[in-house]
Motif scaffolding. Structure first.
Motif, mmCIF file in Angstrom:
data_model
loop_
_atom_site.group_PDB
_atom_site.id
_atom_site.type_symbol
_atom_site.label_atom_id
_atom_site.label_comp_id
_atom_site.label_asym_id
_atom_site.label_seq_id
_atom_site.Cartn_x
_atom_site.Cartn_y
_atom_site.Cartn_z
ATOM 1 N N TYR A 290 17.823 -2.729 -9.181
ATOM 2 C CA TYR A 290 17.231 -1.581 -8.383
ATOM 3 C C TYR A 290 17.716 -0.318 -9.080
ATOM 4 C CZ TYR A 290 16.686 -4.137 -3.922
ATOM 5 O OH TYR A 290 16.023 -5.220 -3.093
ATOM 6 N N GLN A 291 18.971 -0.259 -9.766
ATOM 7 C CA GLN A 291 19.223 0.799 -10.304
ATOM 8 C C GLN A 291 18.138 1.240 -11.650
ATOM 9 O OE1 GLN A 291 23.203 0.919 -11.972
ATOM 10 N NE2 GLN A 291 23.301 3.059 -12.042
ATOM 11 N N GLY A 292 17.801 0.130 -12.306
ATOM 12 C CA GLY A 292 17.141 0.364 -13.572
ATOM 13 C C GLY A 292 15.500 0.502 -13.397
ATOM 14 N N ALA A 293 15.190 -0.314 -12.234
ATOM 15 C CA ALA A 293 13.581 -0.100 -12.351
ATOM 16 C C ALA A 293 13.138 1.186 -11.704
ATOM 17 C CB ALA A 293 13.267 -1.031 -11.149
ATOM 18 N N PRO A 294 11.812 1.503 -12.140
ATOM 19 C CA PRO A 294 11.281 2.642 -11.480
ATOM 20 C C PRO A 294 11.537 2.897 -9.913
ATOM 21 C CG PRO A 294 9.887 1.831 -13.110
ATOM 22 C CD PRO A 294 10.986 0.861 -12.765
ATOM 23 N N THR A 295 11.835 3.914 -9.431
ATOM 24 C CA THR A 295 12.345 4.059 -8.007
ATOM 25 C C THR A 295 11.033 3.477 -6.855
ATOM 26 O OG1 THR A 295 13.659 6.014 -8.237
ATOM 27 C CG2 THR A 295 13.217 5.613 -6.031
ATOM 28 N N SER A 296 9.951 3.749 -7.248
ATOM 29 C CA SER A 296 8.697 3.617 -6.188
ATOM 30 C C SER A 296 8.621 2.236 -6.473
ATOM 31 C CB SER A 296 7.561 4.130 -6.721
ATOM 32 O OG SER A 296 7.184 4.096 -8.097
ATOM 33 N N LEU A 297 8.733 1.481 -7.564
ATOM 34 C CA LEU A 297 8.546 0.035 -7.714
ATOM 35 C C LEU A 297 9.635 -0.730 -7.079
ATOM 36 C CD1 LEU A 297 6.726 -0.035 -11.388
ATOM 37 C CD2 LEU A 297 5.893 -0.190 -9.090
ATOM 38 N N VAL B 288 0.832 -1.194 0.153
ATOM 39 C CA VAL B 288 -0.067 -0.096 0.058
ATOM 40 C C VAL B 288 0.989 1.025 0.162
ATOM 41 C CG1 VAL B 288 -1.690 1.266 1.248
ATOM 42 C CG2 VAL B 288 -1.872 -1.133 1.045
ATOM 43 N N ALA B 289 1.786 1.222 0.875
ATOM 44 C CA ALA B 289 2.749 2.387 0.741
ATOM 45 C C ALA B 289 3.408 2.478 -0.398
ATOM 46 C CB ALA B 289 3.773 2.228 1.914
ATOM 47 N N SER B 290 4.208 1.484 -1.266
ATOM 48 C CA SER B 290 4.456 1.787 -2.536
ATOM 49 C C SER B 290 3.702 2.175 -3.367
ATOM 50 C CB SER B 290 5.304 0.392 -2.778
ATOM 51 O OG SER B 290 6.222 -0.206 -1.692
ATOM 52 N N LEU B 291 2.363 1.780 -3.391
ATOM 53 C CA LEU B 291 1.396 1.979 -4.435
ATOM 54 C C LEU B 291 1.293 3.632 -4.066
ATOM 55 C CD1 LEU B 291 -0.737 1.064 -6.384
ATOM 56 C CD2 LEU B 291 -2.247 0.772 -4.610
ATOM 57 N N ALA B 292 1.159 4.086 -3.001
ATOM 58 C CA ALA B 292 0.775 5.501 -2.580
ATOM 59 C C ALA B 292 2.046 6.257 -3.422
ATOM 60 C CB ALA B 292 0.643 5.717 -1.146
ATOM 61 N N LEU B 293 3.160 5.831 -3.269
ATOM 62 C CA LEU B 293 4.488 6.516 -3.999
ATOM 63 C C LEU B 293 4.538 6.435 -5.387
ATOM 64 C CD1 LEU B 293 7.456 5.176 -1.598
ATOM 65 C CD2 LEU B 293 6.297 7.434 -1.651
ATOM 66 N N THR B 294 3.841 5.230 -5.745
ATOM 67 C CA THR B 294 3.909 4.792 -7.365
ATOM 68 C C THR B 294 3.130 5.978 -8.137
ATOM 69 O OG1 THR B 294 4.623 2.640 -6.975
ATOM 70 C CG2 THR B 294 3.416 3.047 -9.014
ATOM 71 N N VAL B 295 1.820 6.282 -7.671
ATOM 72 C CA VAL B 295 0.960 7.001 -8.534
ATOM 73 C C VAL B 295 1.528 8.267 -8.893
ATOM 74 C CG1 VAL B 295 -1.165 8.043 -8.568
ATOM 75 C CG2 VAL B 295 -1.023 5.764 -7.444
ATOM 76 N N PRO B 296 1.872 8.946 -7.834
ATOM 77 C CA PRO B 296 2.599 10.381 -8.290
ATOM 78 C C PRO B 296 3.888 10.259 -9.136
ATOM 79 C CG PRO B 296 2.686 10.215 -6.039
ATOM 80 C CD PRO B 296 1.968 9.103 -6.435
ATOM 81 N N TYR B 297 4.480 9.217 -8.678
ATOM 82 C CA TYR B 297 5.840 9.157 -9.395
ATOM 83 C C TYR B 297 5.632 8.766 -10.977
ATOM 84 C CZ TYR B 297 10.513 7.113 -10.303
ATOM 85 O OH TYR B 297 11.865 6.845 -10.943
ATOM 86 N N LEU B 298 4.865 7.720 -11.249
ATOM 87 C CA LEU B 298 4.685 7.223 -12.374
ATOM 88 C C LEU B 298 4.070 8.279 -13.297
ATOM 89 C CD1 LEU B 298 4.013 3.236 -12.264
ATOM 90 C CD2 LEU B 298 6.072 4.673 -12.864
ATOM 91 N N SER B 299 3.067 8.984 -12.596
ATOM 92 C CA SER B 299 2.330 10.063 -13.343
ATOM 93 C C SER B 299 3.064 10.917 -13.789
ATOM 94 C CB SER B 299 1.364 10.518 -12.442
ATOM 95 O OG SER B 299 0.438 9.780 -11.901
#
Length: 501
Positions: free
Chosen positions: A238-245, A93-104
């Motif tokens: 870790y380096q290549g994946a999107p940070t929130s993921l 849930v915490a990662s999902l909350a970070l993912t929405v603004p990050y990927l947007s």
């Protein structure tokens, strides 16, 4: 003619109810796929995913004190499985909350991403709840396949493609070891049920075959938790994946794998083996992992690679608790996983908010944080909390977690391992505190020109970072109830409480 096989379905409704949280998360994944098909990338999709996983965590809480099994022992419910699943869902849930603004911000907030997070979380919960070798494999592969796709989400970037390809190839290779281990264990015991493996071994006497199966199974587990020498994929992924993921895969997947390993050690293997050959193996791997992870992290200039090797080192700390082979050790590892989830999600949340390059932090150097503490004091203070907690400074939960796992090791006559762990933690302070020096003691002029942007911080990111920091403080100051809970689910509450500083 042989008698027909009679299947009793009378317990089926109760089994469905017991596994409802896992089924809910998996069902939400299907729902999100359908919703996205008709309303592409709809803003409601993240809400459906996040609220659904929060409901699943609340459902798991009702089963914590009612341990049992479902589907003829294929799945454990309640107890350790419930606590581990709550931690997994917290990280998701915490990662999902970070993912929405990050990927947007990247223009990649696809509906499919949330479906993959849900399916991966369902796999993690299945892995942590596994009661048989088959369930272990199903949960592990469901989790892994989704993470392979998420790692390479930004297909246009070479670093993302490299990340996904390395993760997939090495992950598939480790899966082969895991599957061969399952085959050998079945051959040695004649059963897939974890609770019946020791009994099957006693009846068959196939000790050599059983030990080979356990060894191959451990290789699969150690790969997933990034233990040395199976850690080489970690920094690149870790380096290549999107940070929130990266926050998601570095926390939730570790919790699931370590929880499953703890179940195998505590419920499947003979005690003399756990406190014999397996203990020696895990202790040696833990020591090498702690030392190698921290030493290599010292020379890293890229932030994500530094945290990747930090993650390797923390896998060693957790293995030190598991190597003890006691209920207190397993409970200490579970407590550490909760603290580690808060520490890493928060740290990657700060990094995502400060990310300035266009390659998901692949080029984000430590110098890019110069002067951030004064420009963004909230992020600077929060990052300080996470760095001190990762180092093991009181009064944060990282200190309590390390105290518990090292205490369990000492009580299991592994004092040398605890000494190695303490010395490795001292070394880790060099690179963790170096982050604080750059953020608070360097001028913003020392940062790269393209890194000196306003860095707007969204409310969701601020909320996650703030709650993670607060959670670490609460767990560090008032750890007693949480320690009793995590140790009690393995039957070692009283022993663990003795170790509370």
């Amino acid at each position: 003619m042989p008698d027909p096989i009679v299947v009793d379905y009378s317990s089926f409704p109760a089994d469905l109810a017991a596994t409802a949280p896992i089924l809910l998360v998996a069902g939400l994944g299907v729902l999100v796929v359908l919703l996205d098909a008709f309303r592409n990338d709809d803003a409601m999709i993240p809400w459906v995913s996040g609220v659904g996983m929060a409901v699943a965590a609340a459902m798991q809480a009702f089963w914590v004190f009612e341990p049992g099994t479902a589907f003829e022992g294929q799945v454990y419910v309640g107890g350790a499985a419930a606590v581990a699943n709550i931690v997994i869902l917290t990280g998701a849930v915490a990662s999902l909350a970070l993912t929405v603004p990050y990927l947007s911000r990247l223009g990649r907030n696809y509906g499919e991403v949330h479906a993959l997070i849900l399916f991966s979380t369902a796999g993690m919960m299945t892995l942590a709840s596994a009661g048989s070798l088959v369930t272990l494999f199903v949960g592990l592969e469901t989790m892994s396949v989704c993470l392979y796709v998420l790692a390479g989400l930004v297909r246009e970037e070479s670093t993302a493609n490299e990340s996904a390809l390395k993760y997939f190839l090495l992950g598939a290779f480790s899966t082969g070891f895991f599957l061969y281990g399952i085959a050998l264990l079945y051959g040695a015991t004649g059963t897939m049920q974890l609770a019946l493996l020791a009994e099957g071994l006693a009846l068959s006497g196939q000790t050599g075959l059983f030990l080979a199966g356990v060894g191959l199974l451990l290789v699969g587990f150690l790969f997933k938790v990034s233990a040395v020498p199976f850690h080489m994929w970690t920094p690149d992924v870790y380096q290549g994946a999107p940070t929130s993921l990266t926050a998601f895969m570095s926390t939730a997947s570790k919790v699931a794998t370590f929880a499953a390993l703890a179940v195998v050690l505590s419920r499947a293997l003979p005690l003399e083996l756990v406190q014999g050959e397996v203990q020696v193996t895990l202790a040696v791997v833990a020591a090498v992992t702690m030392v190698a992870g921290n030493v290599v992290a010292l020379v890293q200039t890229n932030l994500k690679r530094m945290l990747a090797y930090s993650s390797v080192a923390h896998a060693g700390y957790i293995l030190a608790g598991l190597a003890a082979g006691t209920a207190a050790g397993y409970g200490a590892a579970l407590f550490y996983l909760l603290a580690y989830t808060l520490m890493n999600v928060g740290a990657f949340g700060v990094m995502g908010a400060l990310e300035w390059d266009e390659e998901q932090g692949a080029d984000q150097s430590l110098d890019s944080l110069a002067g951030i503490g004064y420009r963004k004091p909230f992020l600077g203070v929060a990052m300080g909390v996470f760095m001190f907690a990762l180092t093991g400074f009181p009064p944060f939960a990282g200190f309590i977690g390390k105290y518990l796992v090292f205490s369990a090791a000492v009580r299991a006559d592994l004092t040398w391992l605890a000494v190695v762990g303490v010395l490795a933690s001292v070394v880790s302070g060099v690179y963790y505190l170096r982050v604080m020096v750059v953020m608070w003691m360097k001028s913003p002029e020392d940062a790269p020109a393209n890194a000196r942007q306003p860095f707007p911080v969204g409310r969701a990111t601020a909320a996650v970072v703030g709650l993670c920091a607060l959670g670490l403080l609460v767990l560090g100051v008032l750890p007693g109830g949480f320690i009793e809970l995590t140790a009690g689910v393995f039957g070692g509450g009283e022993a663990a409480l003795v170790a509370v500083p």
